[in-house]
Structure formats: C-alpha cells, structure tokens
Design a protein around this motif. Structure first.
Motif, PDB file in Angstrom:
ATOM      1  N   ASP A 170       0.861  -1.188   0.000  1.00 27.44           N
ATOM      2  CA  ASP A 170       0.000   0.000   0.000  1.00 27.44           C
ATOM      3  C   ASP A 170       0.899   1.239   0.000  1.00 27.44           C
ATOM      4  O   ASP A 170       2.127   1.127  -0.088  1.00 27.44           O
ATOM      5  N   SER A 203       2.432   1.896 -10.017  1.00 24.19           N
ATOM      6  CA  SER A 203       1.180   1.691  -9.279  1.00 24.19           C
ATOM      7  C   SER A 203       0.153   0.973 -10.158  1.00 24.19           C
ATOM      8  O   SER A 203       0.255   0.997 -11.387  1.00 24.19           O
ATOM      9  N   ALA A 259      -4.205   0.154 -10.178  1.00 25.44           N
ATOM     10  CA  ALA A 259      -5.484   0.377  -9.499  1.00 25.44           C
ATOM     11  C   ALA A 259      -5.994  -0.948  -8.927  1.00 25.44           C
ATOM     12  O   ALA A 259      -5.803  -2.006  -9.521  1.00 25.44           O
ATOM     13  N   LEU A 260      -6.646  -0.869  -7.773  1.00 28.92           N
ATOM     14  CA  LEU A 260      -7.174  -2.066  -7.111  1.00 28.92           C
ATOM     15  C   LEU A 260      -8.056  -2.871  -8.072  1.00 28.92           C
ATOM     16  O   LEU A 260      -8.003  -4.101  -8.112  1.00 28.92           O
ATOM     17  N   ALA A 261      -8.838  -2.150  -8.884  1.00 30.01           N
ATOM     18  CA  ALA A 261      -9.771  -2.805  -9.804  1.00 30.01           C
ATOM     19  C   ALA A 261      -9.058  -3.675 -10.846  1.00 30.01           C
ATOM     20  O   ALA A 261      -9.644  -4.615 -11.384  1.00 30.01           O
ATOM     21  N   ARG A 276      -7.629  -8.922  -4.861  1.00 33.21           N
ATOM     22  CA  ARG A 276      -8.481  -7.747  -4.637  1.00 33.21           C
ATOM     23  C   ARG A 276      -9.429  -8.016  -3.469  1.00 33.21           C
ATOM     24  O   ARG A 276      -9.570  -7.193  -2.561  1.00 33.21           O
ATOM     25  N   VAL A 332      -9.673  -5.970   0.084  1.00 34.51           N
ATOM     26  CA  VAL A 332     -10.912  -5.295   0.491  1.00 34.51           C
ATOM     27  C   VAL A 332     -11.390  -5.850   1.836  1.00 34.51           C
ATOM     28  O   VAL A 332     -11.810  -5.106   2.724  1.00 34.51           O
ATOM     29  N   ASP A 382     -12.096   0.080   1.750  1.00 30.75           N
ATOM     30  CA  ASP A 382     -11.747   0.861   0.548  1.00 30.75           C
ATOM     31  C   ASP A 382     -10.601   1.828   0.820  1.00 30.75           C
ATOM     32  O   ASP A 382     -10.452   2.840   0.150  1.00 30.75           O
ATOM     33  N   LYS A 383      -9.751   1.494   1.814  1.00 32.11           N
ATOM     34  CA  LYS A 383      -8.643   2.400   2.167  1.00 32.11           C
ATOM     35  C   LYS A 383      -7.473   2.299   1.182  1.00 32.11           C
ATOM     36  O   LYS A 383      -6.571   3.125   1.202  1.00 32.11           O
ATOM     37  N   VAL A 384      -7.461   1.231   0.347  1.00 33.00           N
ATOM     38  CA  VAL A 384      -6.317   1.021  -0.556  1.00 33.00           C
ATOM     39  C   VAL A 384      -6.793   1.076  -2.017  1.00 33.00           C
ATOM     40  O   VAL A 384      -7.060   0.032  -2.606  1.00 33.00           O
ATOM     41  N   PRO A 385      -6.910   2.293  -2.596  1.00 32.92           N
ATOM     42  CA  PRO A 385      -7.359   2.361  -3.998  1.00 32.92           C
ATOM     43  C   PRO A 385      -6.287   1.904  -4.985  1.00 32.92           C
ATOM     44  O   PRO A 385      -6.598   1.412  -6.057  1.00 32.92           O
ATOM     45  N   TYR A 386      -5.014   2.062  -4.606  1.00 29.16           N
ATOM     46  CA  TYR A 386      -3.901   1.684  -5.497  1.00 29.16           C
ATOM     47  C   TYR A 386      -2.908   0.823  -4.742  1.00 29.16           C
ATOM     48  O   TYR A 386      -2.699   1.022  -3.550  1.00 29.16           O
TER      49      TYR A 386
END
Length: 325
Positions: free
Chosen positions: A211, A294, A296-298, A305, A309, A314-318
């Motif tokens: 993170d 980096s 993205a989480l998605a 993933r 989560v 949702d604290k880790v978007p990347y």
C-alpha cells in the motif's frame, strides 16, 4: 580512531535528490546514475564511497563532510553497487556502462547491416551484452536460475537473428533505407522476448505489492506484467531514436563526395553519433515511468483484490511495486 560527526538532521542518503513523481525529476536522477564518467572511477574510490554511504545510513560521517560530498558518494554507490544486495556489480552490467557499451555495439550494428554473417555476429554481441546487463540488474527478491538465464539468452538471440536475417533477405528489393532499419526491428523483437523471459519468475509467481505506506499486501502477477511491459517499452525507446534517425542521417551524408572518400571513418562516425543519442536516451528512457509503479485495485487479480478489500475496506485504492530497470 578519528571522531565521527553525525549526519545533518532530516538528511536521508537513500532519498533521491529530485522529485521522482515528475518526469524531469526522474530524468535528473537517471542522468546522475547513468553518467558514463563514473565507469572510470578507480575501485578504491568506489569502496570509499560505499563506506561513506553505509556510515551515513547509521548516522556516522567523517567530520567536515559536506552534503555535496555525500551526494557524490551516493552517486558513485548507485552507479556501481546493486540496490538490493549491496554487492559491487561487474563493470559491463552497470547502467553507467550503457552509453559506452551501447554506442559501440549499436554503431557496429548500424554500420555492418549488409551481409548476413556481420548481422548474425553483431546481433549476437548485442544480446550477450543485454544478457549481462539484465543479469547484473536483476531483482534480488525473485531470483532467476542460470538455466533460465541461458534459455532467455538463447531465445532472445534467436528472435533477434530470425528478425534480422529474415528482414534482410526481405529488404533486398526494398528502398535502401528500409534495410538500414532492420537492426532496430531485430533489437525491438529481442527485447520483447528477452526481458519477459529473464523475469519469468515474476510473471509466474507474481511480485510483492504494497500500500502507500509500504505495507505488503500480497503478490500480483498482473503487477509483474505491467512492470515488465513498461521496462520493455523503456528499452525499445532507449534504442529507437539512434537506430531510426541515424540511418536517415547516414543515408543523406553518404550521397556527398567527401563522405565517399572517407569510407573507413563511417563506422567510427556512427559509433560517436550513437553515443550522442544514448547519452540522453538512456536516462530519458529510464525516466519514462516512475520506478515505483502503481496499479489500481480494480485491475488486480480477483482473489488478491477480495483479500485486500476484506482486510482494509476501501482504504487502498492503489497498490505499489518496484518495476525494475
């Protein structure tokens, strides 16, 4: 034993001097690291630089050391020692040797492109040079066996030769400039094979992603693929301007009578011009993408993933990872 001074407050020798989130900052950083003059620095000066950097890390430096001296020691240290293991790297594999080594080999590839034996020889020399560079700068976290290095080397050399020899036969009837671009096509094809093969462990097992605060979150194969793809693009970009523009320049120059008189100097001239391109292109290509890549989480694998989560909401978007060079 002389008294040691303490390091100035807030000074961290391992933080790059320039902002690494901007292209210009990364360019200055790599211009510094890939400076070919550091190749000429004697061994004992490199060892002194290492001692100074290691002292600085524990907060001990010789009295009267200026920040400039510390920065120069760090520059020498970065140019000659492996970032993960701290071992001294062989001269040929160092990033600072990329310009002198690359200009000699690229100049020769561009000069001797007409006959098949010459093409085979110089593409082989280039792939051998690449193999040494990739092995020297390998990621210590995902080790690669000598067998894998051998397979990668043979495959990349095969790809380069197949491209070069195949295109050479094909361009016999094409405009002369196209034949001069064959070496670049071969180098690009080889990079697309060589780097993924050298780093296949990362693609098979994934690389560690963290993170924003460097806490490990797991291993991702997709992160490895993104990092390696960026390295392939960087390496091809490094070679492109010299190998695409230089043939156009030579094609024009060779029409002049004075150039036809000095045939013997065409090779050295190409080598020098290649050096001019590489002096700027090596650092520029390394600086194209941030070292800390980096994703993205998605875009991560579903299992990874979900586990992130589940743990962090949702604290880790990347997620972040080191892409290697």
């Amino acid at each position: 034993h002389s008294k040691m001074a303490t390091v100035p407050l807030g000074f961290n020798i391992d933080t790059p001097r320039w902002d690494q989130s901007t292209f210009m900052g990364r360019l200055k950083h790599f211009l510094n690291i890939t400076d070919p003059r550091t190749v000429l620095v004697p061994e004992e000066e490199l060892d002194r630089a290492k001692a100074l950097v290691e002292g600085c890390r524990i907060g001990q430096v010789p009295p009267g050391s200026s920040q400039e001296q510390l920065f120069y020691a760090k520059k020498l240290y970065d140019s000659a020692f492996h970032p993960d293991s701290g071992e001294k790297m062989n001269l040929i594999g160092r990033m600072s040797f990329q310009v002198p080594g690359g200009m000699a080999i690229t100049g020769c590839m561009l000069q001797f492109y007409r006959t098949v034996p010459a093409v085979v020889f110089w593409q082989w020399v280039n792939q051998s040079f690449n193999a040494i560079v990739n092995y020297t700068n390998r990621n210590a976290a995902s080790p690669i066996s000598l067998r894998q290095i051998g397979v990668a080397y043979v495959t990349a050399t095969g790809a380069a030769l197949a491209t070069a020899v195949g295109l050479n036969l094909y361009t016999k009837r094409a405009p002369p400039l196209l034949a001069r671009w064959v070496p670049f096509a071969a180098v690009a094809a080889a990079n697309c094979v060589n780097i993924p093969m050298m780093r296949q462990q990362e693609i098979i097992n994934g690389i560690t992603v963290t993170d924003g605060d460097n806490n490990e979150l797991g291993c991702s194969r997709r992160a490895a693929v993104k990092g390696i793809a960026q390295v392939v693009v960087s390496r091809i970009t490094m070679a492109a301007p010299g190998m695409i523009i230089l043939p156009i320049i030579m094609e024009r120059l060779e029409k002049f009578t004075f150039m036809q008189r000095i045939r013997v100097l065409h090779g050295p001239l190409q080598v020098l011009l290649c050096g001019g391109f590489l002096l700027f292109m090596v650092p520029a290509a390394c600086a194209l993408f941030p070292q800390r890549c980096s994703l993205a989480l998605a875009d991560l694998e579903v299992e990874l993933r979900d586990s992130i989560v589940a743990k962090h909401g949702d604290k880790v978007p990347y997620v972040y990872f080191n892409k290697g060079l």
